[in-house]
Motif scaffolding. Structure first.
Motif: not given
Ligand SMILES: [Fe+2]
Length: 332
Positions: A71-76, A79-95, A111-117
């Protein structure tokens, strides 16, 4: 610095999801979820999806997604130019996801934190007896007919108009390393093709996760999915053929990356590839430069069509190496 773990999935837009579903099932993907406008397909590995198909009137590559370590990578990343804020993924497995744009405006998702199957059952890779080394005793080879079993997404190739800035972005922002460049003359700063891999330190990783081909404008070229062995590739080819899909180029063996390849066009006109037996590099592997020539793209296989240089669904587009495309055209 970002820590990219692997390529995760691609998002493609298609006009006819029903036809695409038939194609991708024959290609060897498995539908894991569907919504009104989206189809989620997985390989046999632990990711809930490796391919998202979205309904749209105009076919396009919507996004390339990479998994980051933490998640720290997403926080990094946010802050990159043109990046979105951290958003919840609305796909199977979340993240969660942070969206970036590369210099040509293509959507790159981290992407980060998608639940594996649970992984799907897959035939083991065949144990081969070579002429000089016998490894299979008292057992037979019966891999069985059917679609190839796609394990995972391996790489994406795109045609780019501004090669230097694209190489710089994938190296400096995503931390990728160049494995091979195809150059014409002394143009090392502006190669015709660049094969970039992930920086996984001493861990071995695919020879390339992104391939950039010089083009007159930005265009998708192909997405490539790994199957377990050569027999899976050949049996998968036969299956696609039997179902009435038109082969594009393969089966053959590339030079840079060494993969055994097999390309098909999907119903929207995008190229999609099965590969197996690719090279693995790590942080100590040197970058190589190859002069553009007819033998720089494949070691064996059916004759290469000039259409390989046409890339994705936009058939007016030509991707590099330009000199090879021109030579192919002249020889027609
Ligand atoms: Fe490829």
């Amino acid at each position: 610095m970002l820590h990219i773990k692997d390529i995760n999935h691609v998002v493609y837009r298609h006009a006819d999801l029903d036809l695409l579903e038939r194609f991708l099932l024959d290609f060897g993907l498995t539908v894991c979820h569907r919504s009104k406008h989206r189809l989620y397909l997985r390989g046999t590995g632990p990711l809930p999806y490796v391919y998202i198909a979205e309904h749209a009137d105009t076919p396009a590559l919507g996004a390339i997604a990479f998994a980051v370590e933490s998640f720290a990578d997403l926080q990094f990343a946010e802050r990159l130019p043109g990046a979105s804020t951290i958003q919840a993924l609305e796909h199977p497995g979340g993240g969660h996801v942070v969206a970036l744009q590369d210099p040509c405006g293509r959507r790159i998702e981290l992407v980060q934190g998608i639940e594996p199957v649970q992984a799907l059952t897959q035939r083991s890779a065949l144990v081969l007896n070579s002429a000089v080394e016998k490894r299979r005793f008292g057992d037979v080879q019966r891999p069985g007919k059917g679609p190839a079993q796609v394990m995972r997404l391996g790489h994406v190739a795109i045609g780019v108009a501004d090669m230097p800035s694209m190489i710089a972005w994938y190296r400096n922002v995503l931390g990728m390393l160049p494995s091979d460049l195809i150059v014409e003359g002394d143009e090392q700063g502006c190669p015709s093709a660049a094969f970039l891999r992930l920086n996984r330190g001493s861990q071995w990783t695919d020879h390339h996760t992104i391939a950039l081909f010089q083009a007159s404008r930005d265009v998708v070229h192909h997405a490539s999915f790994e199957v377990q062995d050569f027999d899976a590739q050949c049996l998968g080819h036969e299956w696609m053929d039997d179902q009435g899909w038109t082969p594009f180029w393969g089966v053959g063996r590339h030079v840079l990356g060494s993969q055994i390849f097999d390309y098909w066009r999907d119903p929207s006109g995008n190229l999609i590839e099965h590969f197996t037996d690719g090279d693995l590099f790590n942080h100590a592997s040197p970058m190589n430069c190859t002069q553009a020539c007819d033998s720089s793209l494949y070691q064996w296989g059916p004759p290469m069509s000039v259409e390989y240089f046409l890339g994705g669904s936009d058939e007016s587009e030509t991707v590099a190496p330009r000199s090879l495309a021109e030579r192919q055209r002249r020889s027609r």
